[in-house]
Design a protein around this motif. Structure first.
Motif, short mmCIF file in Angstrom:
data_model
loop_
_atom_site.label_atom_id
_atom_site.label_comp_id
_atom_site.label_asym_id
_atom_site.label_seq_id
_atom_site.Cartn_x
_atom_site.Cartn_y
_atom_site.Cartn_z
N ASP A 53 0.61 -1.16 -0.17
CA ASP A 53 0.18 0.02 0.01
C ASP A 53 0.76 1.18 -0.26
OD1 ASP A 53 -2.28 -1.51 0.08
OD2 ASP A 53 -2.36 -1.60 2.08
N SER A 54 2.25 1.10 0.53
CA SER A 54 2.92 2.55 0.34
C SER A 54 4.17 2.10 -0.41
CB SER A 54 3.21 2.75 1.43
OG SER A 54 4.16 1.68 2.41
N TYR A 55 5.02 1.20 -0.10
CA TYR A 55 6.25 0.96 -0.77
C TYR A 55 6.48 -0.66 -1.02
CZ TYR A 55 7.19 5.92 -0.36
OH TYR A 55 7.07 7.25 -0.54
N THR A 56 7.09 -1.03 -2.22
CA THR A 56 7.56 -2.36 -2.36
C THR A 56 8.98 -2.37 -2.81
OG1 THR A 56 5.03 -2.92 -3.04
CG2 THR A 56 7.13 -4.66 -3.69
N LEU A 57 9.75 -3.42 -1.98
CA LEU A 57 11.17 -3.60 -2.51
C LEU A 57 11.18 -4.92 -3.10
CD1 LEU A 57 14.12 -2.50 -1.77
CD2 LEU A 57 14.23 -4.30 -0.13
N VAL A 58 11.50 -4.69 -4.70
CA VAL A 58 11.72 -5.82 -5.31
C VAL A 58 13.27 -6.34 -5.18
CG1 VAL A 58 11.71 -6.77 -7.89
CG2 VAL A 58 10.15 -4.98 -6.97
N ASP A 59 13.67 -7.38 -4.52
CA ASP A 59 14.79 -7.65 -4.05
C ASP A 59 15.53 -8.71 -4.88
OD1 ASP A 59 17.20 -7.69 -2.41
OD2 ASP A 59 16.18 -9.41 -1.15
N PHE A 60 16.55 -8.65 -5.58
CA PHE A 60 17.21 -9.58 -6.30
C PHE A 60 18.14 -10.33 -5.61
CE2 PHE A 60 15.25 -7.00 -9.57
CZ PHE A 60 14.61 -7.97 -10.77
N TRP A 61 18.03 -11.66 -5.57
CA TRP A 61 19.29 -12.11 -4.63
C TRP A 61 19.35 -13.78 -5.03
CZ3 TRP A 61 18.08 -15.94 -0.54
CH2 TRP A 61 16.98 -16.45 -0.63
N ALA A 62 20.12 -14.33 -4.36
CA ALA A 62 20.22 -15.76 -4.25
C ALA A 62 20.74 -16.55 -3.34
CB ALA A 62 20.93 -16.14 -5.48
N SER A 63 20.12 -17.72 -2.97
CA SER A 63 21.04 -18.38 -1.99
C SER A 63 22.54 -18.61 -1.65
CB SER A 63 20.46 -19.82 -1.62
OG SER A 63 20.85 -20.90 -2.61
N TRP A 64 22.77 -18.67 -2.92
CA TRP A 64 24.67 -19.02 -3.13
C TRP A 64 25.33 -17.48 -2.94
CZ3 TRP A 64 25.68 -15.83 -7.13
CH2 TRP A 64 24.91 -15.68 -7.99
N CYS A 65 24.57 -16.52 -2.94
CA CYS A 65 25.19 -15.11 -2.88
C CYS A 65 25.66 -14.81 -1.38
CB CYS A 65 24.42 -14.17 -3.68
SG CYS A 65 24.74 -12.40 -3.35
N PHE A 79 11.51 -4.92 7.16
CA PHE A 79 9.96 -5.48 6.69
C PHE A 79 9.31 -5.54 7.95
CE2 PHE A 79 7.14 -9.18 6.57
CZ PHE A 79 6.47 -8.94 5.43
N GLU A 80 10.07 -5.98 8.94
CA GLU A 80 9.36 -6.05 10.30
C GLU A 80 8.79 -4.81 10.70
OE1 GLU A 80 8.08 -8.73 11.68
OE2 GLU A 80 9.09 -10.02 10.22
N LEU A 81 9.55 -3.67 10.70
CA LEU A 81 9.40 -2.28 11.17
C LEU A 81 8.24 -1.40 10.46
CD1 LEU A 81 12.78 -0.72 11.58
CD2 LEU A 81 11.27 -1.13 13.38
N TYR A 82 8.14 -1.95 9.06
CA TYR A 82 7.22 -0.99 8.28
C TYR A 82 6.24 -1.65 7.43
CZ TYR A 82 10.77 2.39 9.07
OH TYR A 82 11.71 3.28 9.79
N LYS A 83 5.85 -3.34 7.89
CA LYS A 83 5.00 -3.85 6.96
C LYS A 83 3.73 -3.26 7.50
CE LYS A 83 5.18 -7.66 10.31
NZ LYS A 83 5.26 -9.25 10.83
N ASP A 84 3.53 -2.87 8.83
CA ASP A 84 2.20 -2.44 9.09
C ASP A 84 1.62 -1.17 8.49
OD1 ASP A 84 1.60 -4.87 10.39
OD2 ASP A 84 2.53 -3.88 12.35
N LYS A 85 2.75 -0.67 7.81
CA LYS A 85 2.57 0.80 7.16
C LYS A 85 2.59 0.91 5.59
CE LYS A 85 4.62 3.68 10.93
NZ LYS A 85 5.72 4.46 11.48
N GLY A 86 2.27 -0.36 5.30
CA GLY A 86 1.95 -0.78 3.74
C GLY A 86 3.38 -1.17 3.05
N PHE A 87 4.39 -1.37 3.75
CA PHE A 87 5.81 -1.87 2.97
C PHE A 87 5.65 -3.34 2.92
CE2 PHE A 87 10.30 -3.31 3.85
CZ PHE A 87 10.67 -2.82 2.39
N THR A 88 6.20 -3.68 1.83
CA THR A 88 6.37 -5.15 1.53
C THR A 88 7.42 -5.48 0.89
OG1 THR A 88 5.35 -7.36 1.04
CG2 THR A 88 4.99 -5.41 -0.42
N VAL A 89 7.99 -6.82 0.58
CA VAL A 89 9.21 -7.11 -0.28
C VAL A 89 8.82 -8.10 -1.13
CG1 VAL A 89 11.39 -8.07 -0.11
CG2 VAL A 89 10.76 -6.54 1.60
#
Length: 367
Positions: free
Chosen positions: A255-267, A281-291
């Motif tokens: 609802d506010s921001y979305t972080l599109v996170d490119f990563w890998a288990s081997w990185c 995520f834990e700090l701001y998920k209730d304020k519309g932030f997600t990943v």
């Protein structure tokens, strides 16, 4: 009319006069004292990989290898199979000389003659200086870690970031000034450069080099990065989630921001950054932030295990195609970790926010 009649034969002669084979041939001379009898290969980069163009033997510490004709400035290698040594070559026609020497276990080399000799020297000098400085900084970092000196560790980390930025600027300057060789530097060294920087490098490449696959790839990269600049709408992608169900990025926006996170288990750097993303995520998920995590993994088991081990409790997708990941290609991702921040409308508002910068960015907007 007389002037036109006078010029026409000259134009005809110019059109019919083709460069001789000698004018279009490319010659590479390797001077390598005290190295006798070794086989030396000249390998030319093609769409199928490096292919052998010529083979000669070092005699009296010198050898010259040739390739008859190149359509555009091309990446090549001088390869010594016996000693497993290679020297980078770049050019189209004329001559290039490589002067190599052994200094203990280390081989040093410089370039002379040829259109790109100065560019090659500048490139390798910058790389060598950066490597030496990095090694020194790494030794100091290890000492600080052994002593538990947290202040020194922070200072050294900041020093490395500053040194890396200077290194990138130096490589950008070399790339801008050296035509088609700039495409090689851009594609192999400037993984985090933005569209404007890469476009400047591309615009400085002569039109005559436009058929080069590297130049074409750089052009495509510029076009991709322009499409994912700050202020542009998201490039939508649809990939399987961890259960195999198709997930669409545009349907996962917060609802506010979305972080599109490119990563890998081997990185390793990705895994080191994950606690920071979890904290945000834990700090701001209730304020519309997600990943939304987009993985460049190859195996589902490793991918899912890393999600669980690192407590990444948000949406995840992956085609499990490693560096051939379709979403990574669409977003111009060539190194990870990498991320894109979207607003509630799916517009790109920031890129590559990591460590404290991510926390500060979100705090400024959501607190």
């Amino acid at each position: 009319m007389k002037k036109l009649l006078y010029l026409a034969p000259i134009a005809l002669i110019a059109a019919c006069s083709q460069p001789s084979a000698e004018e279009t041939a490319f010659h590479v001379t390797l001077n390598y004292p005290n190295i006798e009898g070794q086989t030396v290969e000249l390998q030319v980069s093609t769409d199928k990989g490096f292919e052998k163009a010529d083979t000669e033997t070092l005699v009296n510490g010198t050898v010259t290898l040739d390739v008859d004709s190149l359509e555009y400035p091309t990446l090549m290698l001088i390869n010594l199979p016996d000693s497993r040594e290679r020297f980078l070559v770049f050019g189209k026609s004329g001559n290039l000389t490589i002067n190599a020497s052994k200094e203990g276990a280390q081989t040093k080399h410089t370039y002379a003659d040829g259109e790109f000799a100065e560019a090659l020297n500048g490139y390798f000098n910058e790389k060598m200086n950066f490597q030496m400085n990095s090694q020194q900084l790494n030794q100091e970092f290890q000492q600080a870690s052994m002593m538990g000196d947290s202040i020194m560790i922070v200072n050294l980390s900041q020093g490395f970031e500053k040194m890396m930025a200077q290194h990138q600027r130096a490589l950008i300057d070399i790339a801008k000034e050296n035509g088609a060789f700039g495409a090689f530097i851009a594609l192999n060294e400037l993984h985090s450069a933005e569209a404007l920087t890469l476009d400047t490098i591309y615009q400085n490449i002569p039109v005559s080099a436009g058929k080069s696959p590297m130049v074409s790839e750089l052009k495509q990269r510029v076009e991709v990065l322009k499409r994912v600049r700050i202020g542009e709408p998201l490039v939508d992608v649809a990939q399987p989630d961890t259960t195999g169900q198709l997930m669409r990025l545009s349907e996962q926006l917060g609802d506010s921001y979305t972080l599109v996170d490119f990563w890998a288990s081997w990185c390793g750097p990705c895994r080191a950054e994950n606690p920071n993303v979890v904290k945000a995520f834990e700090l701001y998920k209730d304020k519309g932030f997600t990943v939304v995590g987009i993985s460049l993994d190859r195996g589902k088991e490793e991918w899912v295990k890393a999600i669980n081990d690192d407590n990444l409790t948000w949406a995840h997708m992956s085609d499990l195609q490693f560096w051939d990941s379709e979403p990574a290609a669409k977003y111009g991702v060539r190194s990870i970790p990498s991320n894109v921040m979207l607003d509630e409308n799916g517009v790109i508002v920031a890129k590559d926010l990591r460590e404290q910068e991510l926390q500060d960015w979100l705090a400024e907007r959501l607190n």
